[in-house]
Design an enzyme around this catalytic site. Structure first.
Site, PDB file in Angstrom:
ATOM      1  N   ARG A  36       0.473  -1.030  -0.062  1.00 49.96           N
ATOM      2  CA  ARG A  36      -0.287   0.050   0.191  1.00 49.96           C
ATOM      3  C   ARG A  36       0.804   1.542   0.203  1.00 49.96           C
ATOM      4  O   ARG A  36       0.582   2.492   0.040  1.00 49.96           O
ATOM      5  CB  ARG A  36      -0.861  -0.009   1.110  1.00 49.96           C
ATOM      6  CG  ARG A  36      -2.581  -1.113   0.772  1.00 49.96           C
ATOM      7  CD  ARG A  36      -3.527  -0.964   1.739  1.00 49.96           C
ATOM      8  NE  ARG A  36      -3.311  -0.308   2.874  1.00 49.96           N
ATOM      9  CZ  ARG A  36      -2.898  -0.146   4.434  1.00 49.96           C
ATOM     10  NH1 ARG A  36      -3.105  -1.321   4.796  1.00 49.96           N
ATOM     11  NH2 ARG A  36      -3.157   0.971   4.941  1.00 49.96           N
ATOM     12  N   ASN A  37       2.081   1.391   0.415  1.00 49.55           N
ATOM     13  CA  ASN A  37       3.201   2.375  -0.416  1.00 49.55           C
ATOM     14  C   ASN A  37       3.249   3.100  -1.946  1.00 49.55           C
ATOM     15  O   ASN A  37       2.962   1.949  -2.619  1.00 49.55           O
ATOM     16  CB  ASN A  37       4.442   1.944   0.265  1.00 49.55           C
ATOM     17  CG  ASN A  37       5.105   3.266   0.531  1.00 49.55           C
ATOM     18  OD1 ASN A  37       5.730   4.235  -0.395  1.00 49.55           O
ATOM     19  ND2 ASN A  37       5.735   3.325   1.133  1.00 49.55           N
ATOM     20  N   ALA A  38       3.099   3.907  -1.561  1.00 48.32           N
ATOM     21  CA  ALA A  38       2.583   4.803  -2.950  1.00 48.32           C
ATOM     22  C   ALA A  38       3.558   5.332  -3.955  1.00 48.32           C
ATOM     23  O   ALA A  38       3.546   5.330  -4.589  1.00 48.32           O
ATOM     24  CB  ALA A  38       2.082   5.638  -2.745  1.00 48.32           C
TER      25      ALA A  38
END
Length: 172
Positions: free
Chosen positions: A37-39
Site C-alpha cells: 500500500r506504499n504509494a
C-alpha cells in the site's frame, strides 16, 4: 537492533530519495518501499508513464535498475534502529547512515528529496555531511500508507514538481 538496506545508487544518480527507515514489510522482503500500500512505486509509474513498471516479488531488480537508469537513487536516513512495528514514531536508538562519502559514490548528485517528515528532521545532519558539494534539499509528503491525510494526487503533484525541477520526468 534492526539494520536497514544498502543504498540503491549509481554514479549517475542526480536525485536521491531518503526515507527514514524501512518498514516491517520492506525489511521482510529486503526491498525499498515493499509494503503493497506504499504509494512510492505508483508515484514513480505516474511520473514515468512511458515505461510499464513491473510489480511483484521477482521484479525488484528490474525496478531498481529502472530507477537508477532514470538518475534516481534510494536510501534512508537511518542505518539501524530499534523499533516495534513500522511507524516512524516508534523509532528508538537510531544510527544515522554515513553520508560523508555520498558525493564520491554519486558524483552527479544534485539534490536530496526527503520522503516524509521523519527523514526531513535530519536534513541538517545530511547537509552537514555534504556541505562542501552544494546539494539542494526538498521535503516531500510521505508515500507511506500511514500518511493518509494527503490524497494520492496531492502527493503526486508535490513529487512531480521536484522531479520536473531536476528534469527527471518523461517528456511528452
Amino acid at each position: 537492533m534492526l539494520n536497514g538496506l544498502a543504498p540503491l545508487v549509481s554514479s549517475t544518480t542526480r536525485l536521491l530519495v531518503l526515507g527514514s527507515f524501512p518498514g516491517v514489510a520492506s525489511l521482510a522482503v529486503q526491498q525499498y518501499y515493499g509494503h503493497p500500500r506504499n504509494a512510492f512505486w505508483k508515484i514513480l509509474q505516474a511520473i514515468w508513464p512511458s515505461c510499464a513498471l513491473p510489480m511483484g516479488d521477482d521484479s525488484y531488480k528490474i525496478r531498481s535498475d529502472w530507477l537508477r537508469g532514470k538518475g534516481l537513487g534510494l536510501w534512508d536516513v537511518y542505518a539501524a534502529c530499534e523499533r516495534e512495528g513500522s511507524l516512524d514514531s516508534q523509532i528508538r536508538q537510531p544510527v544515522l547512515n554515513d553520508f560523508a562519502n555520498l558525493k564520491r559514490t554519486c558524483p552527479a548528485l544534485q539534490a536530496i528529496a526527503h520522503n516524509g517528515g521523519e527523514s526531513f528532521r535530519h536534513a541538517r545532519h545530511v547537509s552537514d555531511a555534504l556541505a562542501s558539494v552544494g546539494v539542494a534539499f526538498h521535503k516531500l509528503p510521505s508515500t507511506s500508507p500511514a500518511h493518509a491525510s494527503w490524497s494520492f494526487d496531492r502527493k503526486l503533484a508535490a513529487w512531480r514538481e521536484v522531479f520536473e525541477h531536476y528534469e527527471l520526468i518523461d517528456k511528452p
